[in-house]
Design a protein around this motif. Sequence first.
Motif, PDB file in Angstrom:
ATOM      1  N   PRO A  57       0.792  -1.237   0.000  1.00 37.88           N
ATOM      2  CA  PRO A  57       0.000   0.000   0.000  1.00 37.88           C
ATOM      3  C   PRO A  57       0.820   1.281   0.000  1.00 37.88           C
ATOM      4  CG  PRO A  57      -0.009  -0.993   2.176  1.00 37.88           C
ATOM      5  CD  PRO A  57       0.692  -1.964   1.261  1.00 37.88           C
ATOM      6  N   SER A  58       2.086   1.189   0.353  1.00 35.86           N
ATOM      7  CA  SER A  58       2.911   2.401   0.428  1.00 35.86           C
ATOM      8  C   SER A  58       3.403   2.875  -0.942  1.00 35.86           C
ATOM      9  CB  SER A  58       4.121   2.161   1.341  1.00 35.86           C
ATOM     10  OG  SER A  58       4.932   1.133   0.799  1.00 35.86           O
ATOM     11  N   LYS A  59       3.165   2.098  -1.978  1.00 35.08           N
ATOM     12  CA  LYS A  59       3.619   2.466  -3.327  1.00 35.08           C
ATOM     13  C   LYS A  59       2.411   2.642  -4.244  1.00 35.08           C
ATOM     14  CE  LYS A  59       7.914   2.115  -2.266  1.00 35.08           C
ATOM     15  NZ  LYS A  59       8.731   3.291  -2.156  1.00 35.08           N
ATOM     16  N   SER A  60       2.551   3.547  -5.203  1.00 37.34           N
ATOM     17  CA  SER A  60       1.461   3.765  -6.152  1.00 37.34           C
ATOM     18  C   SER A  60       1.338   2.563  -7.090  1.00 37.34           C
ATOM     19  CB  SER A  60       1.715   5.033  -6.973  1.00 37.34           C
ATOM     20  OG  SER A  60       2.776   4.809  -7.894  1.00 37.34           O
ATOM     21  N   LYS A  61       0.159   2.406  -7.668  1.00 38.01           N
ATOM     22  CA  LYS A  61      -0.050   1.324  -8.636  1.00 38.01           C
ATOM     23  C   LYS A  61       0.920   1.459  -9.802  1.00 38.01           C
ATOM     24  CE  LYS A  61      -4.857   0.406  -7.594  1.00 38.01           C
ATOM     25  NZ  LYS A  61      -6.228   0.325  -8.072  1.00 38.01           N
ATOM     26  N   LYS A  62       1.171   2.686 -10.218  1.00 38.05           N
ATOM     27  CA  LYS A  62       2.083   2.912 -11.339  1.00 38.05           C
ATOM     28  C   LYS A  62       3.496   2.447 -10.994  1.00 38.05           C
ATOM     29  CE  LYS A  62       3.735   6.262 -14.605  1.00 38.05           C
ATOM     30  NZ  LYS A  62       4.343   7.515 -14.802  1.00 38.05           N
ATOM     31  N   THR A  63       3.950   2.759  -9.790  1.00 38.26           N
ATOM     32  CA  THR A  63       5.292   2.336  -9.363  1.00 38.26           C
ATOM     33  C   THR A  63       5.382   0.818  -9.322  1.00 38.26           C
ATOM     34  OG1 THR A  63       5.641   4.355  -8.094  1.00 38.26           O
ATOM     35  CG2 THR A  63       6.955   2.436  -7.461  1.00 38.26           C
ATOM     36  N   VAL A  64       4.379   0.177  -8.746  1.00 39.15           N
ATOM     37  CA  VAL A  64       4.373  -1.286  -8.675  1.00 39.15           C
ATOM     38  C   VAL A  64       4.362  -1.871 -10.078  1.00 39.15           C
ATOM     39  CG1 VAL A  64       3.051  -3.319  -7.930  1.00 39.15           C
ATOM     40  CG2 VAL A  64       3.338  -1.370  -6.374  1.00 39.15           C
ATOM     41  N   GLU A  65       3.538  -1.322 -10.954  1.00 37.75           N
ATOM     42  CA  GLU A  65       3.458  -1.802 -12.337  1.00 37.75           C
ATOM     43  C   GLU A  65       4.816  -1.674 -13.047  1.00 37.75           C
ATOM     44  OE1 GLU A  65       1.370   0.049 -16.168  1.00 37.75           O
ATOM     45  OE2 GLU A  65      -0.084  -0.685 -14.687  1.00 37.75           O
ATOM     46  N   GLU A  66       5.473  -0.532 -12.864  1.00 38.82           N
ATOM     47  CA  GLU A  66       6.796  -0.330 -13.488  1.00 38.82           C
ATOM     48  C   GLU A  66       7.798  -1.373 -12.996  1.00 38.82           C
ATOM     49  OE1 GLU A  66       7.739   3.700 -12.444  1.00 38.82           O
ATOM     50  OE2 GLU A  66       6.488   4.536 -14.045  1.00 38.82           O
ATOM     51  N   GLN A  67       7.790  -1.632 -11.687  1.00 43.86           N
ATOM     52  CA  GLN A  67       8.751  -2.585 -11.130  1.00 43.86           C
ATOM     53  C   GLN A  67       8.392  -4.029 -11.482  1.00 43.86           C
ATOM     54  OE1 GLN A  67      11.617  -1.493 -10.168  1.00 43.86           O
ATOM     55  NE2 GLN A  67      10.807   0.577 -10.472  1.00 43.86           N
ATOM     56  N   LEU A  68       7.127  -4.314 -11.638  1.00 43.13           N
ATOM     57  CA  LEU A  68       6.736  -5.633 -12.156  1.00 43.13           C
ATOM     58  C   LEU A  68       7.320  -5.810 -13.553  1.00 43.13           C
ATOM     59  CD1 LEU A  68       3.013  -5.875 -11.002  1.00 43.13           C
ATOM     60  CD2 LEU A  68       4.842  -7.482 -10.391  1.00 43.13           C
ATOM     61  N   GLY A  69       7.260  -4.759 -14.356  1.00 43.71           N
ATOM     62  CA  GLY A  69       7.824  -4.800 -15.705  1.00 43.71           C
ATOM     63  C   GLY A  69       9.328  -5.052 -15.687  1.00 43.71           C
ATOM     64  N   VAL A  70      10.033  -4.421 -14.745  1.00 46.21           N
ATOM     65  CA  VAL A  70      11.480  -4.636 -14.623  1.00 46.21           C
ATOM     66  C   VAL A  70      11.755  -6.100 -14.268  1.00 46.21           C
ATOM     67  CG1 VAL A  70      13.539  -4.072 -13.254  1.00 46.21           C
ATOM     68  CG2 VAL A  70      12.016  -2.241 -14.038  1.00 46.21           C
ATOM     69  N   LEU A  71      10.985  -6.647 -13.341  1.00 46.01           N
ATOM     70  CA  LEU A  71      11.191  -8.042 -12.931  1.00 46.01           C
ATOM     71  C   LEU A  71      10.853  -9.024 -14.054  1.00 46.01           C
ATOM     72  CD1 LEU A  71       9.847  -7.762  -9.285  1.00 46.01           C
ATOM     73  CD2 LEU A  71      12.221  -8.220  -9.967  1.00 46.01           C
ATOM     74  N   VAL A  72       9.847  -8.699 -14.839  1.00 43.33           N
ATOM     75  CA  VAL A  72       9.507  -9.550 -15.998  1.00 43.33           C
ATOM     76  C   VAL A  72      10.628  -9.476 -17.024  1.00 43.33           C
ATOM     77  CG1 VAL A  72       7.923  -9.811 -17.956  1.00 43.33           C
ATOM     78  CG2 VAL A  72       7.006  -9.497 -15.654  1.00 43.33           C
TER      79      VAL A  72
END
Length: 157
Positions: A57-72
Amino acid sequence: MSDISAHSKADREENPLERQRELMELLSQETRHSIIQVLLGHPEALASAGEINHFIPSKSKKTVEEQLGVLVEAGILEIYEYPPNKEKRGLPWKFYGFTEYSVGILVDFNYLEGVPMARAVHQKTRTPEKIERHETAPRPPLPESVRTAFRLDEKAE
């Protein structure tokens, strides 16, 4: 984008110390680390973006989405699709999960040792109805080596 993706997999394999440094950088970034922890604690080791966002919850959806992309992109996570859920309102059809490649990394860095604790925390965390629906949604199977690493075929007590 980090320097991690700028180097080829072959370059990393030729220099094990460089590979280890890059993996540490990749896995230790705060949001990426949190994503990995969420997936380690997930009962299926396979979570929708909605579930992951709920547990960070401490991170925005956009930030999480960007980092999911990096991990993928780095091969740590893969997007596993379950097309039958596309037709069902309120159910996710895209899930993030570990790859066969990343299981070796998780073993090397002792991440799997923390799975029981991460699962206990996950189980005790209150979730709204939407997230419960996501958690119980049908999902695609993970590769056998990933299922085995997370002992997903063993029944919980």
